[in-house]
Design an enzyme around this catalytic site. Structure first.
Site, PDB file in Angstrom:
ATOM      1  CD  GLU A  90      -2.451  -1.527   2.592  1.00  0.00           C
ATOM      2  OE1 GLU A  90      -2.247  -0.747   3.537  1.00  0.00           O
ATOM      3  OE2 GLU A  90      -3.086  -2.593   2.707  1.00  0.00           O
ATOM      4  CG  LEU A 143      -6.547   0.797   2.098  1.00  0.00           C
ATOM      5  CD1 LEU A 143      -7.140   1.614   3.225  1.00  0.00           C
ATOM      6  CD2 LEU A 143      -5.053   1.031   1.996  1.00  0.00           C
ATOM      7  CD  GLU A 190      -3.819  -4.580   4.979  1.00  0.00           C
ATOM      8  OE1 GLU A 190      -5.033  -4.819   4.807  1.00  0.00           O
ATOM      9  OE2 GLU A 190      -3.391  -3.441   5.234  1.00  0.00           O
ATOM     10  CG  PHE A 239       1.575   0.570  10.875  1.00  0.00           C
ATOM     11  CD1 PHE A 239       2.352   1.117  11.892  1.00  0.00           C
ATOM     12  CD2 PHE A 239       1.104   1.408   9.886  1.00  0.00           C
ATOM     13  CE1 PHE A 239       2.647   2.472  11.917  1.00  0.00           C
ATOM     14  CE2 PHE A 239       1.391   2.765   9.905  1.00  0.00           C
ATOM     15  CZ  PHE A 239       2.168   3.302  10.920  1.00  0.00           C
ATOM     16  CB  ALA A 240       4.037  -5.589  12.214  1.00  0.00           C
ATOM     17  CG  ASP A 241       0.056  -3.007  14.666  1.00  0.00           C
ATOM     18  OD1 ASP A 241      -0.111  -3.000  15.886  1.00  0.00           O
ATOM     19  OD2 ASP A 241       1.039  -2.467  14.114  1.00  0.00           O
ATOM     20  CG  HIS A 300      -1.183   2.192  13.686  1.00  0.00           C
ATOM     21  ND1 HIS A 300      -2.485   1.962  14.050  1.00  0.00           N
ATOM     22  CD2 HIS A 300      -1.229   2.624  12.396  1.00  0.00           C
ATOM     23  CE1 HIS A 300      -3.278   2.263  13.035  1.00  0.00           C
ATOM     24  NE2 HIS A 300      -2.550   2.663  12.023  1.00  0.00           N
TER      25      HIS A 300
END
Lengths: 353, 310
Positions: free
Chosen positions: A26, A55, A57, A80-82, A126
């Protein structure tokens, strides 16, 4: 060179050298170049193979798996890994399983990059370090970026494995320098583990000294081995700060081990030194419960039963969401002082501050 | 004969005697039917481990598509995929060995009924999961093998999964050669369409600017004639296409778990076909049944599959 620049150059080099590589994610088109600018310049230079995505994932990881299945190689940037949680089904039930569930090995060269960790005030969704949620998945390897491991070599290694890999990248590392430790220490690579220890030349020697240690790399005198810290790359600087404080304030000399691959993690080459150390401490940024350190500790307890002098000491973030306000975030996340205290407690120093 | 059986707004129509099929097509249809019947019988006899999902009633869909798909196309199948596999490879031995965990299994007995991979054919057991993967494969094909496409079979229940919409969006944005075949049988495991699908599949596809084509007949020549130019366009002017078949699942979801009332629509193309072409049907069905009986006995006598590549 900064760690982020090393990673950016690694991606440039990878795309230049291997026409089968795609990068998807993204907001990674120029001039923006990704939320952390790690993909800067890639879309200008390789417009056909650097794809900005919706958006989505789950679909992005799925599509990357498709590219990999059909003969390509794919690197996905999760902002963000989240958010990698949104791709969990594709990772757990498709990418990782596909490597083996069809009876014969199906190569699936796929890297999912996950900027992780806190200390930036981004708040509960985040700032996480979700490594632990991906431990123990057959066909999936976990790596973590570090200031000691060249990202191009790590990317090449992951793609050569032919199975999906997650690369966790602690955001605070992006602006730190590669390969540097302060003047008290020197470091070497033993297989994929960076070994940081007291510089035998003492202060005034080169803080950047390094070399491939070879078989003798772990020959550390007992006097320089009061404890061993094992940490993923994101904790390297906090661990080094703790080591400095422990040396100068408590006359305790430690060795720091920073593996590139977190899972599967093979401690075999490290067993001689771990078996001799008065204390082994594993630190990580993930929250309490079901941690990477717990997994490593269980393994070491089994392998070194009868040799370890103490239980492996575990350091992790609190059993808590990660607050946004700086003073609250500090209380939850692992700090230099958390590691320092844990070592002192582990060694039975009741005066640990 | 005219029968019109409706659920929601999807109809499978048998409004005239079915046209005669080629012996090859009919043989493949009946091979699939006899294979699935045999599986249910083997389950009843306690010969099979785990579970399976038969495609009884839906056999004509992959058989119709067989001549429209090419060897360099990828096919993504789902949990109800025996017909898809048999229509592509005509390999009942390998498939039965896979399901029975015997030597010669397509995937060494690891994948079983719903996780198969052979060449460019792949099935997975989680709903909706294959569509993003198929989109990625379609992207690679578009770049490196223009003209080839990725075909993904899904059911009506699959449209509850978010992955479907993420993938449709990607496929439309990137103009990917992706053929989505929907086998809309009106029942998602035990849940009728009316309880799980708001609006229509057509409306959902069109919301993404994706072309949608509905097929409400089981006549293979009619289906092929209608689809041929559409599939050709996916190849030459890439972009996704959703083809929605109104069809009927005759059997249970897996085995012994059919809770539908007796009057739930279950039109069987084969009953209609047999009525129209009794002699051809009887001859070919007998051959298929004999072949499957022989294969089942032979496969059951094989040693267990060995998994060497863990």
């Amino acid at each position: 060179m900064r760690v982020g620049e090393n990673l950016n150059r690694a991606l440039h080099g990878l795309l230049a050298d291997d026409p089968s590589v795609y990068v998807l994610g993204e907001d990674l088109l120029d001039p923006y170049g990704g939320a952390f600018k790690i993909t800067k310049g890639l879309s200008t230079r390789f417009p056909d193979r650097v794809l900005t995505t919706p958006l989505s994932e789950g679909a992005v990881v799925g599509a990357a798996s498709g590219l990999a299945l059909a003969g390509g190689k794919a690197v996905v940037e999760i902002m963000f890994a989240d958010f990698v949680a949104l791709a969990f089904d594709q990772i757990l039930n498709f990418a990782a399983k596909s490597v083996t569930m069809y009876g014969t090995r199906v190569p699936l060269p796929l890297v999912i990059r996950c900027p992780s960790g806190g200390h930036r005030g981004y708040g509960p969704t985040h700032s996480q370090s979700p490594q632990k949620h991906f431990i123990g998945i057959p066909g999936l390897s976990l790596f973590e970026m570090s200031p000691f491991h060249d990202n191009r070599a790590v990317l090449d290694r992951m793609l050569a494995l032919g199975e999906p890999c997650l690369l966790f990248e602690d955001k605070v590392l992006y602006t730190r320098r590669m390969y540097e430790v302060d003047e008290l220490f020197r470091w070497d690579l033993v297989d994929d583990v960076a070994v940081v220890r007291l510089d035998p030349g003492g202060p005034g020697g080169s803080g950047m000294s390094r070399g491939d240690a070879g078989p003798g790399g772990l020959e550390i005198p007992d006097g320089d081995l009061d404890y061993v810290l094992i940490v993923p790359g994101g904790l390297a600087h906090r661990a080094l700060a703790a080591m400095r404080a422990l040396l100068l304030g408590h006359d305790l000399a430690g060795v720091l081990l920073v593996p590139s691959r977190l899972y599967p993690f093979d401690p075999s080459p490290l067993l001689p030194i771990l078996g001799r150390a008065p204390l082994v401490c594993v630190a990580e940024d993930g929250s309490a419960g079901g941690t990477w350190g717990g997994h490593v500790a269980a393994d070491l307890h089994t392998r070194l039963w009868g040799r370890l002098r103490r239980p492996v000491k575990l350091v992790h973030s609190a059993d808590s969401v990660i607050p946004t306000a700086a003073h609250l975030e500090r209380e939850v996340l692992v700090q230099e002082s958390t590691i320092r205290r844990a070592v002192l407690e582990g060694l039975g120093d009741s005066s640990a501050p | 004969m005219r029968r019109l059986l409706a659920f929601q707004e999807v109809f499978l129509v048998l409004e005239r005697p079915m046209d005669r099929l080629s012996d090859d097509d009919l043989a493949l249809l009946l091979l699939i039917r006899c294979f699935e019947r045999k599986l249910l019988a083997l389950f009843e006899q306690g010969e099979l481990n785990g579970t399976t999902h038969t495609c009884l009633g839906q056999e004509y869909i992959p058989v119709a598509l067989r001549t429209l798909l090419r060897e360099d196309d990828w096919v993504f199948s789902n949990h109800r995929g025996h017909g898809h596999y048999l229509a592509r490879f005509e390999d009942p031995e390998g498939l039965l060995a896979e399901i029975m965990g015997r030597k010669g299994a397509v995937c060494e007995g690891v994948g079983g009924s719903q996780h198969l991979k052979r060449d460019r054919y792949l099935s997975t057991g989680v709903q909706g999961q294959s569509l993003p993967v198929a989109a990625g494969v379609a992207l690679r094909l578009k770049r490196h093998e223009p003209g080839a496409l990725a075909c993904a079979y899904v059911g009506d229940g699959t449209w509850g999964e978010g992955a479907v919409y993420e993938a449709l969006n990607l496929a439309a944005l990137w103009r990917l050669p992706l053929l989505v075949v929907v086998e809309h049988n009106g029942i998602a495991q035990s849940t009728p369409t009316a309880l799980q699908l708001a609006g229509t599949i057509e409306g959902r596809a069109r919301a993404f600017g994706v072309e949608h084509h509905r097929i409400g007949v089981p006549d293979i020549p009619v289906i092929r004639a209608g689809l041929a130019p559409l599939v050709e366009r996916v190849r030459t002017d890439p972009g996704p296409l959703v083809v929605e078949f109104a069809t009927h699942r005759l059997g249970p979801h897996s085995k012994g778990d059919d809770t539908r009332p007796p009057d739930f629509p279950r039109t069987d193309w084969y009953a209609a076909y047999r009525a129209a072409h009794p002699v051809q049907s009887a001859t070919i069905e007998e051959a298929a049944r004999t072949r499957i009986d022989r294969i089942a006995a032979e496969v059951a006598a094989r040693p267990p599959a060995v998994w060497t590549a863990a």
